[in-house]
Design a protein around this motif. Sequence first.
Motif, PDB file in Angstrom:
ATOM      1  N   VAL A 202      -4.061  -1.460  -8.207  1.00  0.00           N
ATOM      2  CA  VAL A 202      -2.890  -0.634  -7.943  1.00  0.00           C
ATOM      3  C   VAL A 202      -2.346  -1.030  -6.584  1.00  0.00           C
ATOM      4  O   VAL A 202      -3.108  -1.184  -5.621  1.00  0.00           O
ATOM      5  N   CYS A 203      -1.018  -1.206  -6.508  1.00  0.00           N
ATOM      6  CA  CYS A 203      -0.394  -1.687  -5.270  1.00  0.00           C
ATOM      7  C   CYS A 203       0.647  -0.692  -4.790  1.00  0.00           C
ATOM      8  O   CYS A 203       1.502  -0.244  -5.568  1.00  0.00           O
ATOM      9  N   ASP A 204       0.584  -0.351  -3.536  1.00  0.00           N
ATOM     10  CA  ASP A 204       1.585   0.496  -2.893  1.00  0.00           C
ATOM     11  C   ASP A 204       1.485   0.278  -1.395  1.00  0.00           C
ATOM     12  O   ASP A 204       0.379   0.095  -0.862  1.00  0.00           O
ATOM     13  N   ARG A 205       2.623   0.296  -0.717  1.00  0.00           N
ATOM     14  CA  ARG A 205       2.583   0.036   0.727  1.00  0.00           C
ATOM     15  C   ARG A 205       2.007   1.204   1.513  1.00  0.00           C
ATOM     16  O   ARG A 205       1.637   1.059   2.678  1.00  0.00           O
ATOM     17  N   ASP A 206       1.927   2.390   0.903  1.00  0.00           N
ATOM     18  CA  ASP A 206       1.405   3.575   1.574  1.00  0.00           C
ATOM     19  C   ASP A 206      -0.092   3.684   1.325  1.00  0.00           C
ATOM     20  O   ASP A 206      -0.524   3.957   0.203  1.00  0.00           O
ATOM     21  N   PRO A 207      -0.933   3.498   2.337  1.00  0.00           N
ATOM     22  CA  PRO A 207      -2.387   3.562   2.118  1.00  0.00           C
ATOM     23  C   PRO A 207      -2.864   4.925   1.636  1.00  0.00           C
ATOM     24  O   PRO A 207      -3.922   5.024   1.009  1.00  0.00           O
ATOM     25  N   ALA A 208      -2.102   5.981   1.885  1.00  0.00           N
ATOM     26  CA  ALA A 208      -2.514   7.313   1.426  1.00  0.00           C
ATOM     27  C   ALA A 208      -2.512   7.401  -0.089  1.00  0.00           C
ATOM     28  O   ALA A 208      -3.190   8.258  -0.664  1.00  0.00           O
ATOM     29  N   LYS A 209      -1.772   6.526  -0.771  1.00  0.00           N
ATOM     30  CA  LYS A 209      -1.713   6.557  -2.235  1.00  0.00           C
ATOM     31  C   LYS A 209      -3.030   6.109  -2.865  1.00  0.00           C
ATOM     32  O   LYS A 209      -3.232   6.268  -4.069  1.00  0.00           O
ATOM     33  N   ALA A 210      -3.932   5.537  -2.067  1.00  0.00           N
ATOM     34  CA  ALA A 210      -5.240   5.130  -2.593  1.00  0.00           C
ATOM     35  C   ALA A 210      -6.008   6.314  -3.148  1.00  0.00           C
ATOM     36  O   ALA A 210      -6.883   6.149  -4.008  1.00  0.00           O
ATOM     37  N   ARG A 211      -5.680   7.516  -2.692  1.00  0.00           N
ATOM     38  CA  ARG A 211      -6.379   8.710  -3.175  1.00  0.00           C
ATOM     39  C   ARG A 211      -6.076   8.990  -4.647  1.00  0.00           C
ATOM     40  O   ARG A 211      -6.813   9.712  -5.302  1.00  0.00           O
ATOM     41  N   GLN A 212      -4.987   8.441  -5.159  1.00  0.00           N
ATOM     42  CA  GLN A 212      -4.611   8.677  -6.546  1.00  0.00           C
ATOM     43  C   GLN A 212      -5.167   7.619  -7.487  1.00  0.00           C
ATOM     44  O   GLN A 212      -4.975   7.714  -8.694  1.00  0.00           O
ATOM     45  N   VAL A 213      -5.853   6.620  -6.949  1.00  0.00           N
ATOM     46  CA  VAL A 213      -6.337   5.508  -7.763  1.00  0.00           C
ATOM     47  C   VAL A 213      -7.647   5.886  -8.439  1.00  0.00           C
ATOM     48  O   VAL A 213      -8.552   6.430  -7.785  1.00  0.00           O
ATOM     49  N   PRO A 214      -7.803   5.616  -9.734  1.00  0.00           N
ATOM     50  CA  PRO A 214      -9.063   5.924 -10.428  1.00  0.00           C
ATOM     51  C   PRO A 214     -10.228   5.137  -9.836  1.00  0.00           C
ATOM     52  O   PRO A 214     -10.038   4.079  -9.222  1.00  0.00           O
ATOM     53  N   PRO A 215     -11.437   5.603 -10.011  1.00  0.00           N
ATOM     54  CA  PRO A 215     -12.607   4.909  -9.472  1.00  0.00           C
ATOM     55  C   PRO A 215     -12.776   3.542 -10.099  1.00  0.00           C
ATOM     56  O   PRO A 215     -12.485   3.328 -11.271  1.00  0.00           O
TER      57      PRO A 215
END
Length: 473
Positions: A202-215
């Motif tokens: 999953v790619c996004d420039r906002d590192p906070a979006k990592a919290r939404q990524v599945p394990p």
Amino acid sequence: MPPLRIGTSGLAPAPALTSRRSPTSRPSAISSRIGQGGNGRLSSTGGAEAPAPPAKRLGTRYACGSAAKLGGLACPPSTRKPPRKNPSASEWEPGEERVIMQTNLLDGTAVQRRRPSGRAGPVMAGKRNPSLDRCVLCASRPSRPRHLTDAAVIDPEGRSDQRDRLREGLSRMRVGIVGVGAIARYYLPALVWHPEVELAVVCDRDPAKARQVPPGVVFVEDLRLVLADRDVDAIVVTLPNDLHHAVCRDALLAGKHVCCEKPLTVDPEDAAELDELAAATGRTLFTAFHRRYNHHALALADRLRHRVPPRRAELTYRELIQEHCDSDAWYLDPARCGGGCVIDNGSNAFDLALWLLGPLRLQAALLEYSATGADQQAIIELDTEAHGTAAITLDWAFHGEDKAIRLEWDDGPGDCVDLLAGFAQFKSSLWHEYRGVVDDFVATALHGRGRQDTGRMVTELVAATYRAGRKTA
């Protein structure tokens, strides 16, 4: 000016609109703009969340033991049971192998893994530490997530592409999501639970979006890493509309299949370029119009196969846009969105009309604009190839939700569907619609199922509507 004719003769009948009543430049240049999206948790179902039970380790993933729902589907009971307990590390002699039982969360099967004693197993490059993973059901986690370095995504020695893996009998398609906004939350569970898909990155420039990524899924902030990874077969683009062309173009040039959230582009010339590029590279270009996968729309399409084309079709699409865009503020910026209700809701409506009625000719359009320059309401009149007429009503300022299709014939009863019937919770119909999107994309890209993409035709209709609407505004 003669009426603009859009469409081809090979379209199958299509589904309808919904109704509920009231109470993408080069990678280096574009990567810095990725992720203008809202937030939302993978397991979000609306309302306050109850505290999650203690997590139970299932191999390299977790299930917290709750009956939480993901995308409206209850998690299989097998994922809520802990694996068979193994002897503790102290009971093993140094150097002796241990047999570890891991549970596959997709089908509940148990798999044996052999590891040396004295450790829980190495943390491989490009994967999360198992002890820091989250529950795939409710997104709870026992500790703070560990962020990965971008370099973890790429194998420096290069990996085989999709065709090589298919020859080796590995038929699962590895997919990446680009952009984590309001719509990505519906793609995530659909991809995670698809038996022929592996959500790889999953790619996004906002590192906070990592919290939404599945394990177990890699998160990166640089799109170039995704496009350079030869082991990623396809990408799903859920970015602001003005970035679609650049990102889709670079992905096709990198040999990826592309599923792009509607609209395909904001400029018809860019859509034509992507169409030609997909044909030249032999890759799938798939525009995601989610409303055609609505249960009620599919049922209507089945009924239409046994009737003559309708004399009149009316498609209604009304909502309050601020309630739907979450924190994706770009929806309200005409420069980034490409317009307002016509390019947003109108794209779904045009696709449904093309699918249900066949080729269309634009006759007239009346648009009303807000102070920001975005079109808020629109009435669009079209002619069909079967000498019928169609009207599309769009409203971005409607308090409530009304998404419906009404069909009339000269002889016999009419037909009407409320696309939101049976979906009591706000936006709850989207879960099954995006499962349909992913199913169709996989069937097209992985299995080569024939499908005519309407992304370019819809873009042309949107552009023609804006030209005609400005003349009468």
